[in-house]
Enzyme design. Structure first.
Site, short mmCIF file in Angstrom:
data_model
loop_
_atom_site.label_atom_id
_atom_site.label_comp_id
_atom_site.label_asym_id
_atom_site.label_seq_id
_atom_site.Cartn_x
_atom_site.Cartn_y
_atom_site.Cartn_z
N HIS A 58 0.90 -1.16 0.00
CA HIS A 58 0.00 0.00 0.00
C HIS A 58 0.94 1.21 0.00
CE1 HIS A 58 -3.41 -2.56 1.00
NE2 HIS A 58 -2.81 -2.97 2.09
N GLU A 228 -6.39 -11.32 9.07
CA GLU A 228 -5.29 -10.56 9.65
C GLU A 228 -5.50 -10.33 11.14
OE1 GLU A 228 -2.91 -6.29 9.04
OE2 GLU A 228 -4.69 -6.75 7.84
N HIS A 262 -1.70 -11.96 4.47
CA HIS A 262 -1.52 -12.09 5.92
C HIS A 262 -1.79 -13.52 6.38
CE1 HIS A 262 -0.75 -7.90 6.22
NE2 HIS A 262 -1.96 -7.57 5.80
N ASP A 311 3.82 -4.46 2.66
CA ASP A 311 2.53 -3.97 3.15
C ASP A 311 2.57 -2.49 3.51
OD1 ASP A 311 -0.03 -3.78 4.08
OD2 ASP A 311 0.23 -5.12 5.77
#
Length: 432
Positions: A58, A228, A262, A311
């Site tokens: 991200h 997650e 995850h 991430d």
């Protein structure tokens, strides 16, 4: 044609010395022990690896590094992430992402999977070009010299119970599945890119849209955040009577094209259902957020393929992510040696590229894309090591040379196009 003579290279058969790699039109035409030395061929001292694949990113989360308090939970961190997301527009996102992707290149990343859900203006209204934010990411990757798989994300609700999006979340949603699919269909991949899709999570998409999503994205790389958080599992059980993995399986989302990101809090049944799919671990983020440690060894033993991502970019270091998979398993099992080095390398290279839709990348072999990452063996971290132990010793700071599709992107530890530290500083500080 370009030739490199690698002091060491990690071939499919293992680490070898004095390896000649020939490149033509962005492809490896030869990768084998040379048996001779020619001073006219460019030498790459150190260990040359295949290009690393960052399967879960991200880009805008990078602004939070060093800016979030140590206390709290994933959910309090998420509020801070939303505050950062509220400040970006296509121009500022392009500047930020270009610098973030260049930082990845410095770390040996040759391909990134960008899990993209920051679609619209702060009030949720579409830009004049509805894909302006996604196109900014595609352009940024090309300028940074890395390939990208843009995983355009379906995000329709705030909770598994169907609460509507509000506040910053309005930027993420298209209102309906049909609206998302129309916008998604207008995305066009550049030469350095692929278009894939993501289902954000079981809390962000109503279950009755899963089947449509699975049908519409058949054959594409598909990713989703899966288990997650313990709270995510509990909410799914309360709403649907099953785990997130079971819900995705029930609606036909799982399969050989699917990556569970995850995959931290899985049941034995979940692990079995993910056989033949990919599981993307992001250990530095999972540590940073206090998520927990996922069952990497159990997933691999069950027949899932492991991949790696940075991430939230608390750290951008795929070598560290790779090492952490092994070290986390040691903590859980209280025993050393859970993965063979070749398994870990495949997670960081070949399997990562496959999960992003690049089957011709991730190994040093004839016919493969010419992605090379050379790690120095003479730094304070790597001096004196067995080259085959590099994943347990080196860091991103030891990456010296990066070639992507035959083009030199990093030389002598510096990006050939971008002053990365300066651009990161300017892009991030402009938001605060």
């Amino acid at each position: 044609m370009t030739h490199y003579l690698c002091e060491y290279a990690w071939l499919p058969s293992g680490v070898a010395r004095d390896v000649l790699i020939a490149i033509e039109d962005g492809r490896i035409t030869r990768a084998e022990q040379a048996g001779w030395v020619d001073d006219h061929i460019r030498h790459l001292p150190g260990l040359t690896l295949p290009g690393l694949a960052n399967a879960h990113s991200h880009a805008f989360h990078r602004v939070l590094r060093g800016r979030t308090p140590g206390k709290g939970s994933f959910w309090t961190w998420r509020d801070q992430m939303y505050a950062a997301a509220a400040k970006l527009n296509p121009e500022s996102y392009h500047r930020l992402a270009r610098a973030v992707f260049a930082e990845m290149a410095l770390a040996g990343v040759t391909c990134v999977g960008e899990f993209h859900y920051l679609h619209h203006a702060p009030d949720g209204v579409r830009y004049a070009d509805p894909n302006a934010m996604g196109e900014a990411l595609l352009a940024a990757a090309g300028e940074a010299g890395v390939r990208i798989t843009l995983l355009d994300t379906l995000y329709l609700q705030a909770t598994v119970d169907g609460d509507p999006l509000a506040g910053t979340q309005l930027r993420f949603g298209d209102g309906t599945f049909d609206n998302w699919y129309e916008r998604f269909g207008d995305l066009k991949a550049p030469a350095h890119g692929r278009i894939g899709a993501a289902l954000h999570s079981v809390r962000a998409v109503p279950a009755d849209a899963f089947g449509e999503f699975a049908e519409a994205t058949s054959g594409l790389p598909v990713h989703a955040h899966v288990s997650e958080q313990v709270a995510e599992n509990y909410a799914c059980l309360q709403a649907h009577g099953c785990t997130p993995t079971e819900l995705l399986d029930r609606h036909g989302v799982l399969g050989g094209h699917f990556t569970a990101v995850h995959a931290t809090h899985l049941t034995p049944r979940d692990i079995d259902l993910l056989r033949g799919s990919y599981a993307c671990f992001c250990p530095t983020t999972e540590r940073d957020l206090g998520d927990g440690i996922g069952p990497a060894r159990a997933l691999a033993d069950a027949g899932a393929w492991l991949t790696l991502g940075s991430d939230s970019h608390a750290v951008i270091d795929l070598i560290e992510e790779t090492r952490a998979v092994e070290l986390h398993e040691r903590l859980v099992r209280q025993e050393r040696g859970q993965f063979e080095p070749a398994e870990l390398l495949r997670a960081a290279t070949a399997e990562g590229h496959l999960s992003l839709g690049w089957p011709d990348a991730g190994t040093l072999a004839a016919g493969q894309r010419a992605d090379l990452v050379t790690v120095a063996l003479d730094t304070v971290r790597t001096a004196g090591i067995d080259p085959a132990g590099v994943l347990m010793a080196a860091s991103a700071a030891d990456v010296r040379h990066v070639v992507v599709d035959g083009d030199v992107v990093v030389a002598d530890g510096r990006h050939t196009r971008i002053d990365v530290a300066r651009e990161l500083s300017e892009a991030i500080c402009a938001l605060f």
